[in-house]
Design a protein around this motif. Structure first.
Motif, PDB file in Angstrom:
ATOM      1  N   TYR A 108       0.860  -1.182   0.000  1.00  0.00           N
ATOM      2  CA  TYR A 108       0.000   0.000   0.000  1.00  0.00           C
ATOM      3  C   TYR A 108       0.897   1.233   0.000  1.00  0.00           C
ATOM      4  CZ  TYR A 108      -3.726   3.257   1.173  1.00  0.00           C
ATOM      5  OH  TYR A 108      -4.627   4.303   1.135  1.00  0.00           O
ATOM      6  N   ILE A 109       0.815   2.004  -1.064  1.00  0.00           N
ATOM      7  CA  ILE A 109       1.620   3.221  -1.151  1.00  0.00           C
ATOM      8  C   ILE A 109       0.729   4.418  -0.841  1.00  0.00           C
ATOM      9  CG2 ILE A 109       1.335   3.357  -3.684  1.00  0.00           C
ATOM     10  CD1 ILE A 109       4.250   4.587  -3.652  1.00  0.00           C
ATOM     11  N   ILE A 110       1.192   5.259   0.057  1.00  0.00           N
ATOM     12  CA  ILE A 110       0.405   6.398   0.510  1.00  0.00           C
ATOM     13  C   ILE A 110       1.190   7.690   0.324  1.00  0.00           C
ATOM     14  CG2 ILE A 110       1.173   6.222   2.929  1.00  0.00           C
ATOM     15  CD1 ILE A 110      -1.888   6.873   3.585  1.00  0.00           C
ATOM     16  N   ARG A 111       0.450   8.766   0.078  1.00  0.00           N
ATOM     17  CA  ARG A 111       1.069  10.059  -0.207  1.00  0.00           C
ATOM     18  C   ARG A 111       0.402  11.140   0.628  1.00  0.00           C
ATOM     19  NH1 ARG A 111       1.270  12.741  -6.324  1.00  0.00           N
ATOM     20  NH2 ARG A 111       2.968  14.236  -5.932  1.00  0.00           N
ATOM     21  N   ASP A 112       1.147  12.167   0.982  1.00  0.00           N
ATOM     22  CA  ASP A 112       0.615  13.321   1.700  1.00  0.00           C
ATOM     23  C   ASP A 112      -0.670  13.788   1.016  1.00  0.00           C
ATOM     24  OD1 ASP A 112       0.119  16.001   2.604  1.00  0.00           O
ATOM     25  OD2 ASP A 112       2.223  16.196   3.163  1.00  0.00           O
ATOM     26  N   PRO A 113      -1.801  13.841   1.748  1.00  0.00           N
ATOM     27  CA  PRO A 113      -3.065  14.204   1.106  1.00  0.00           C
ATOM     28  C   PRO A 113      -3.072  15.603   0.491  1.00  0.00           C
ATOM     29  CG  PRO A 113      -3.285  14.237   3.498  1.00  0.00           C
ATOM     30  CD  PRO A 113      -1.964  13.592   3.184  1.00  0.00           C
ATOM     31  N   LYS A 254      -8.133  22.966   6.187  1.00  0.00           N
ATOM     32  CA  LYS A 254      -9.262  22.041   6.124  1.00  0.00           C
ATOM     33  C   LYS A 254      -8.787  20.598   6.034  1.00  0.00           C
ATOM     34  CE  LYS A 254     -13.514  21.164   3.486  1.00  0.00           C
ATOM     35  NZ  LYS A 254     -14.362  21.626   2.362  1.00  0.00           N
ATOM     36  N   ILE A 255      -7.809  20.358   5.174  1.00  0.00           N
ATOM     37  CA  ILE A 255      -7.255  19.006   5.016  1.00  0.00           C
ATOM     38  C   ILE A 255      -6.620  18.534   6.316  1.00  0.00           C
ATOM     39  CG2 ILE A 255      -5.488  17.636   3.829  1.00  0.00           C
ATOM     40  CD1 ILE A 255      -5.921  19.617   1.418  1.00  0.00           C
ATOM     41  N   GLU A 256      -5.810  19.387   6.910  1.00  0.00           N
ATOM     42  CA  GLU A 256      -5.093  19.009   8.129  1.00  0.00           C
ATOM     43  C   GLU A 256      -6.043  18.781   9.304  1.00  0.00           C
ATOM     44  OE1 GLU A 256      -0.885  21.289   7.073  1.00  0.00           O
ATOM     45  OE2 GLU A 256      -2.263  22.162   8.553  1.00  0.00           O
ATOM     46  N   LYS A 257      -7.128  19.537   9.358  1.00  0.00           N
ATOM     47  CA  LYS A 257      -8.105  19.359  10.435  1.00  0.00           C
ATOM     48  C   LYS A 257      -8.855  18.046  10.277  1.00  0.00           C
ATOM     49  CE  LYS A 257     -12.204  21.452  12.567  1.00  0.00           C
ATOM     50  NZ  LYS A 257     -13.173  22.583  12.505  1.00  0.00           N
ATOM     51  N   GLU A 258      -9.323  17.769   9.061  1.00  0.00           N
ATOM     52  CA  GLU A 258     -10.115  16.565   8.821  1.00  0.00           C
ATOM     53  C   GLU A 258      -9.289  15.280   8.917  1.00  0.00           C
ATOM     54  OE1 GLU A 258     -13.422  16.183   8.172  1.00  0.00           O
ATOM     55  OE2 GLU A 258     -13.794  18.330   8.468  1.00  0.00           O
ATOM     56  N   LEU A 259      -8.024  15.369   8.544  1.00  0.00           N
ATOM     57  CA  LEU A 259      -7.184  14.170   8.449  1.00  0.00           C
ATOM     58  C   LEU A 259      -6.046  14.167   9.471  1.00  0.00           C
ATOM     59  CD1 LEU A 259      -6.912  14.084   4.541  1.00  0.00           C
ATOM     60  CD2 LEU A 259      -8.622  12.959   5.992  1.00  0.00           C
ATOM     61  N   TYR A 260      -6.207  14.972  10.513  1.00  0.00           N
ATOM     62  CA  TYR A 260      -5.123  15.202  11.467  1.00  0.00           C
ATOM     63  C   TYR A 260      -4.553  13.917  12.047  1.00  0.00           C
ATOM     64  CZ  TYR A 260      -2.593  16.713  15.614  1.00  0.00           C
ATOM     65  OH  TYR A 260      -1.625  16.908  16.566  1.00  0.00           O
ATOM     66  N   LYS A 261      -5.417  13.027  12.537  1.00  0.00           N
ATOM     67  CA  LYS A 261      -4.953  11.835  13.240  1.00  0.00           C
ATOM     68  C   LYS A 261      -4.064  10.968  12.345  1.00  0.00           C
ATOM     69  CE  LYS A 261      -6.613   7.773  15.774  1.00  0.00           C
ATOM     70  NZ  LYS A 261      -7.832   7.017  16.234  1.00  0.00           N
ATOM     71  N   GLU A 262      -4.527  10.708  11.135  1.00  0.00           N
ATOM     72  CA  GLU A 262      -3.777   9.835  10.218  1.00  0.00           C
ATOM     73  C   GLU A 262      -2.530  10.538   9.681  1.00  0.00           C
ATOM     74  OE1 GLU A 262      -7.708   8.485  10.879  1.00  0.00           O
ATOM     75  OE2 GLU A 262      -7.101  10.378   9.961  1.00  0.00           O
ATOM     76  N   MET A 263      -2.635  11.832   9.412  1.00  0.00           N
ATOM     77  CA  MET A 263      -1.468  12.574   8.931  1.00  0.00           C
ATOM     78  C   MET A 263      -0.367  12.617   9.985  1.00  0.00           C
ATOM     79  SD  MET A 263      -3.121  15.748   6.767  1.00  0.00           S
ATOM     80  CE  MET A 263      -1.491  16.349   6.217  1.00  0.00           C
ATOM     81  N   ARG A 264      -0.762  12.762  11.226  1.00  0.00           N
ATOM     82  CA  ARG A 264       0.231  12.762  12.312  1.00  0.00           C
ATOM     83  C   ARG A 264       0.845  11.375  12.468  1.00  0.00           C
ATOM     84  NH1 ARG A 264      -0.078  15.686  18.215  1.00  0.00           N
ATOM     85  NH2 ARG A 264       2.028  15.122  18.857  1.00  0.00           N
ATOM     86  N   GLU A 265       0.022  10.362  12.396  1.00  0.00           N
ATOM     87  CA  GLU A 265       0.506   8.977  12.492  1.00  0.00           C
ATOM     88  C   GLU A 265       1.547   8.689  11.416  1.00  0.00           C
ATOM     89  OE1 GLU A 265      -1.416   4.657  11.435  1.00  0.00           O
ATOM     90  OE2 GLU A 265      -2.628   6.011  12.647  1.00  0.00           O
ATOM     91  N   LEU A 266       1.329   9.232  10.226  1.00  0.00           N
ATOM     92  CA  LEU A 266       2.223   8.993   9.091  1.00  0.00           C
ATOM     93  C   LEU A 266       3.345  10.040   8.997  1.00  0.00           C
ATOM     94  CD1 LEU A 266      -0.637   8.068   6.648  1.00  0.00           C
ATOM     95  CD2 LEU A 266       1.271   6.539   7.224  1.00  0.00           C
ATOM     96  N   LYS A 267       3.397  10.929   9.991  1.00  0.00           N
ATOM     97  CA  LYS A 267       4.438  11.956  10.092  1.00  0.00           C
ATOM     98  C   LYS A 267       4.382  12.977   8.949  1.00  0.00           C
ATOM     99  CE  LYS A 267       7.671   9.218  12.853  1.00  0.00           C
ATOM    100  NZ  LYS A 267       6.698   8.200  13.228  1.00  0.00           N
ATOM    101  N   TYR A 268       3.162  13.298   8.507  1.00  0.00           N
ATOM    102  CA  TYR A 268       2.981  14.374   7.531  1.00  0.00           C
ATOM    103  C   TYR A 268       2.802  15.720   8.230  1.00  0.00           C
ATOM    104  CZ  TYR A 268       2.557  10.989   3.737  1.00  0.00           C
ATOM    105  OH  TYR A 268       2.821  10.009   2.813  1.00  0.00           O
ATOM    106  N   ILE A 269       2.413  15.670   9.506  1.00  0.00           N
ATOM    107  CA  ILE A 269       2.340  16.880  10.316  1.00  0.00           C
ATOM    108  C   ILE A 269       2.824  16.569  11.720  1.00  0.00           C
ATOM    109  CG2 ILE A 269       0.508  18.046   9.030  1.00  0.00           C
ATOM    110  CD1 ILE A 269      -1.526  16.945  10.955  1.00  0.00           C
TER     111      ILE A 269
END
Length: 269
Positions: A108-113, A254-269
């Motif tokens: 599974y390849i994932i990218r910064d939203p 908006k993106i960072e608020k909605e996806l905060y938990k997963e983005m933090r988990e993946l070290k995007y924020i």
């Protein structure tokens, strides 16, 4: 058994498929020709004899009911079937995308939203606001020539593949960009658990060079690319942080608020 190359759209799936298919496939002047070894699912060819397209025209949501049947039919060949998908790994109306009886593994390849929003917008000729709303929608279902693909939101998609009960590697697009050799080596060793392949250092380097962004971009200009949709080339820029320049502050927030938990988990924020 099926081995999945899975991702949310515009997350590096095609580049990863190019690396894998050109390593396992033949030496071809057109890099894209080897993509034929990694077919798309869902697609018409997998549902022949299972459900008629005319029935889908009346109710296209029926397709999800037949995913497992289609995979069982494919697996009758007794081979390792490497497939690409943008479908999430959960269930629709109680019907699962796949199961451990039909799937042996996945990358599974994932990218910064924030980058996905930019790439998705150029690909479909959307504005950035529409593209943002698209990746945040839990009702995001695409239509591939009559065969639906449930993509849903970026985070629901990621969590479905994270939690699926099959062996898997979750790889960030940004890490593949930063260290292609070691990450591609990791991928090949993982595939080797299911299909014996010759892992050769020189060949890995050759394929990485052959599939560099400049080379695939030049290849597209020379031969064209069937997956291109809008005016922009499919292999447009491949940048990591273009969103910092082109996205407005309110969309980023908006993106960072909605996806905060997963983005933090993946070290995007």
């Amino acid at each position: 058994m099926i081995f999945w190359i899975a991702s949310y759209p515009k997350s590096g799936n095609t580049w990863l498929r190019l690396l894998i298919s050109n390593y396992l496939g033949s030496d071809d002047s057109n890099l894209f020709n080897n993509l034929k070894y990694i077919k798309r699912f869902p697609d018409k060819q997998f549902f022949e004899g299972i459900i008629e397209k005319e029935k889908l025209k009346k109710n296209d949501m029926q397709i999800f009911k037949h995913f497992i049947n289609a995979q069982e039919k494919l697996n009758l060949n007794g081979e390792l079937n490497i497939l690409k998908t943008h479908n999430f790994a959960g269930t629709i109306s109680g019907y699962p995308f796949t199961n451990s009886e039909n799937s042996c593994g996945a990358i599974y390849i994932i990218r910064d939203p924030r980058s996905v929003v930019v790439s998705h917008a150029y690909h479909h000729e959307y504005n950035f606001e529409k593209s943002t709303n698209r990746i945040l929608s839990t009702e995001n279902i695409a239509n591939n020539d009559g065969y639906l693909e449930a993509r849903l939101s970026w985070n629901v998609h990621y969590l479905s593949w994270k939690n699926i009960n099959i062996p898997k590697i979750i790889l960030r697009y940004e890490d593949l960009i930063d260290d292609p050799y070691n990450n591609f080596l990791k991928i090949l060793k993982f595939i080797n658990q299911f299909k014996k392949i010759n892992i050769d250092e020189n060949k890995i380097n050759d394929v990485i060079k052959k599939c560099s962004f400049k080379q695939v971009s030049d290849n597209e200009k020379k031969f064209g690319f069937i997956e291109k949709k809008g005016k922009e080339n499919f292999f447009r820029k491949g940048l990591v942080d273009e969103w910092k320049v082109v996205l407005k502050k309110d969309l980023i927030q908006k993106i960072e608020k909605e996806l905060y938990k997963e983005m933090r988990e993946l070290k995007y924020i």
